[in-house]
Design a protein around this motif. Structure first.
Motif, PDB file in Angstrom:
ATOM      1  N   TYR A   5       0.835  -1.197   0.000  1.00 17.11           N
ATOM      2  CA  TYR A   5       0.000   0.000   0.000  1.00 17.11           C
ATOM      3  C   TYR A   5       0.875   1.254   0.000  1.00 17.11           C
ATOM      4  O   TYR A   5       0.630   2.201  -0.749  1.00 17.11           O
ATOM      5  CB  TYR A   5      -0.927  -0.016   1.225  1.00 17.11           C
ATOM      6  N   LEU A   8       2.354   1.702  -3.433  1.00 21.32           N
ATOM      7  CA  LEU A   8       1.331   2.186  -4.375  1.00 21.32           C
ATOM      8  C   LEU A   8       1.207   3.699  -4.274  1.00 21.32           C
ATOM      9  O   LEU A   8       1.288   4.427  -5.268  1.00 21.32           O
ATOM     10  CB  LEU A   8      -0.028   1.522  -4.062  1.00 21.32           C
ATOM     11  N   VAL A   9       1.029   4.193  -3.048  1.00 21.80           N
ATOM     12  CA  VAL A   9       0.813   5.633  -2.851  1.00 21.80           C
ATOM     13  C   VAL A   9       2.096   6.403  -3.178  1.00 21.80           C
ATOM     14  O   VAL A   9       2.038   7.450  -3.839  1.00 21.80           O
ATOM     15  CB  VAL A   9       0.356   5.920  -1.396  1.00 21.80           C
ATOM     16  N   ALA A  12       2.632   6.451  -7.067  1.00 24.65           N
ATOM     17  CA  ALA A  12       1.577   7.243  -7.708  1.00 24.65           C
ATOM     18  C   ALA A  12       1.714   8.718  -7.331  1.00 24.65           C
ATOM     19  O   ALA A  12       1.484   9.601  -8.168  1.00 24.65           O
ATOM     20  CB  ALA A  12       0.207   6.707  -7.301  1.00 24.65           C
ATOM     21  N   ALA A  13       2.113   9.007  -6.083  1.00 20.35           N
ATOM     22  CA  ALA A  13       2.260  10.409  -5.656  1.00 20.35           C
ATOM     23  C   ALA A  13       3.400  11.099  -6.415  1.00 20.35           C
ATOM     24  O   ALA A  13       3.278  12.264  -6.795  1.00 20.35           O
ATOM     25  CB  ALA A  13       2.511  10.479  -4.152  1.00 20.35           C
ATOM     26  N   VAL A  16       1.898  12.043  -9.604  1.00 18.99           N
ATOM     27  CA  VAL A  16       1.009  13.210  -9.445  1.00 18.99           C
ATOM     28  C   VAL A  16       1.836  14.492  -9.359  1.00 18.99           C
ATOM     29  O   VAL A  16       1.522  15.489 -10.013  1.00 18.99           O
ATOM     30  CB  VAL A  16       0.116  13.049  -8.187  1.00 18.99           C
ATOM     31  N   PHE A  50      -0.873   1.615  -9.933  1.00 16.54           N
ATOM     32  CA  PHE A  50      -2.180   0.978  -9.732  1.00 16.54           C
ATOM     33  C   PHE A  50      -2.218  -0.411 -10.381  1.00 16.54           C
ATOM     34  O   PHE A  50      -2.753  -1.357  -9.809  1.00 16.54           O
ATOM     35  CB  PHE A  50      -3.311   1.859 -10.301  1.00 16.54           C
ATOM     36  N   PHE A  53      -0.166  -2.832  -8.283  1.00 18.13           N
ATOM     37  CA  PHE A  53      -0.820  -3.128  -7.005  1.00 18.13           C
ATOM     38  C   PHE A  53      -1.964  -4.120  -7.194  1.00 18.13           C
ATOM     39  O   PHE A  53      -2.089  -5.088  -6.439  1.00 18.13           O
ATOM     40  CB  PHE A  53      -1.342  -1.833  -6.372  1.00 18.13           C
ATOM     41  N   GLN A  70      -4.110   3.142   7.642  1.00 20.42           N
ATOM     42  CA  GLN A  70      -4.137   3.501   6.223  1.00 20.42           C
ATOM     43  C   GLN A  70      -3.814   4.987   6.052  1.00 20.42           C
ATOM     44  O   GLN A  70      -3.050   5.366   5.172  1.00 20.42           O
ATOM     45  CB  GLN A  70      -5.530   3.192   5.674  1.00 20.42           C
ATOM     46  N   PHE A  74      -0.597   6.552   4.226  1.00 21.92           N
ATOM     47  CA  PHE A  74      -0.815   7.475   3.105  1.00 21.92           C
ATOM     48  C   PHE A  74      -0.031   8.767   3.315  1.00 21.92           C
ATOM     49  O   PHE A  74       0.689   9.219   2.414  1.00 21.92           O
ATOM     50  CB  PHE A  74      -2.314   7.776   2.950  1.00 21.92           C
ATOM     51  N   ILE A  78       2.983  10.151   0.902  1.00 22.26           N
ATOM     52  CA  ILE A  78       2.924  11.375   0.067  1.00 22.26           C
ATOM     53  C   ILE A  78       3.990  12.382   0.497  1.00 22.26           C
ATOM     54  O   ILE A  78       4.562  13.075  -0.329  1.00 22.26           O
ATOM     55  CB  ILE A  78       1.524  12.038   0.039  1.00 22.26           C
TER      56      ILE A  78
END
Lengths: 137, 203
Positions: A5, A8-9, A12-13, A16, A50, A53, A70, A74, A78
């Motif tokens: 998890y 993943l964040v 992906a962050a 972003v 994503f 994951f 969670q 997160f 980030i």
């Protein structure tokens, strides 16, 4: 599961940050000089994160990650992604281009990320330290 | 049995008719995919505006949404203490129970926490409403994602429609109260928090 998890964040962050740094003009977060390359990198990072994951293991099962855990994972992901992005961008930009050594006007607590429009994270920190030293003198 | 429980029988009847649809719904119903997508949109909004003043406005809206998510989760926790009704795959009605059980086992899994109100609906609608006040386009995208998430969970047979409607209502009302009543009265705390964030280059 918690590590997956987090990854993943985190990945992906980073994607972003690369995408949104273009319209925001935050050049201090850019990995690439060409916005199109940077945009493509960001999109690939998000889709890749994503995709990895969801396909790497069965994800629809009774897991033990509580809502509060969670949230902490997160936030950790980030914030670390932000500073890794800023540090990597500082290193890349120091290696590939020579920026003007212009001091940043205004106080950091008023400017915030705005500083990253004209310099990198390292450049901003150095500029703040220089200003403090000048005040001390 | 909760009101509108017949809807659960109807929606779970679609499971196994189109395996591709079941896969898509399984992906959307997942505990991580949509919430991470929602949170990443909030993150993008936090960073992604060129104008300093507008960015500050959006950052305050995201702070409101985050506080609303926290408070509404607390409300859900309190409501979870009193058992309203069990999950659809645990009710007495044989037809609804078995249809929901099959759907949940095919698309998702069998969660053990209480059914009412839906946590997913609560947090996703709280986030969307908090952002809506400051950024209509992003708010609309978040509402769409929230709808997809709760619909997928309804399709998977793990919630009654009333669980989702109740959760969404809690999220929306909490977010309105936080954004319009509570947070404006806490100034200058949000502004001070942003100043600290700016000092650390994160706002």
């Amino acid at each position: 599961m918690a590590l997956d998890y987090f990854l993943l964040v985190f990945i992906a962050a980073i994607g972003v940050y690369q995408i949104v740094a273009i319209p925001a003009g935050l050049k201090g977060l850019w990995f690439f000089r060409q916005p199109k390359v940077q945009y493509a990198f960001g999109v690939l990072a998000i889709i890749g994160a994503f995709g990895w994951f969801y396909t790497s293991a069965e994800r629809n099962f009774q897991h033990t990650i509580e809502g509060s855990q969670q949230l902490l994972l997160f936030l950790g992901a980030i914030i670390s992604a932000y500073f890794i992005t800023a540090i990597l961008a500082s290193i890349i930009q120091a290696a590939v281009c020579t920026r003007g050594d212009t001091p940043i006007k205004g106080k950091q607590h008023d400017l915030g990320m705005e500083t990253l429009k004209t310099t990198t994270l390292f450049g901003g920190i150095l500029s703040s330290l220089r200003k403090q030293r000048e005040k001390g003198d | 049995m909760p009101p509108l429980s017949g809807w659960t029988l109807w929606i779970t009847g679609f499971v196994d008719k189109a395996p591709a649809l079941d896969h898509v719904m399984g992906f959307l119903a997942n505990d991580f995919i949509v919430p991470v997508a929602i949170a990443l949109i909030l993150l993008g909004l936090w960073v992604g505006h060129r104008d300093l003043g507008r960015r500050e406005q959006i950052q305050k809206a995201i702070m409101n949404a985050s506080v609303a998510i926290g408070i509404s989760t607390l409300v859900v926790r309190i409501l979870n203490m009193s058992d309203f009704w069990p999950r659809p795959f645990l009710v007495d009605d044989f037809v609804i129970r078995e249809s929901a059980r099959y759907a949940a086992q095919t698309v998702f899994y069998l969660p053990r926490d209480p059914s009412f109100p839906s946590n997913a609906a609560t947090i996703s609608f709280a986030a969307a409403t908090g952002v809506w006040f400051s950024h209509r386009k992003a708010g609309a995208v978040l509402y769409f994602l929230a709808f997809l998430w709760v619909f997928a969970r309804f399709y998977a047979g793990i919630h009654f429609a009333i669980d989702l409607a109740g959760g969404a209502m809690i999220g929306v009302v909490t977010s309105i109260m936080i954004s319009k009543v509570f947070m404006p009265r806490t100034e200058p705390l949000p502004t001070l928090a942003l100043k600290v964030g700016r000092f650390l280059y994160i706002a």
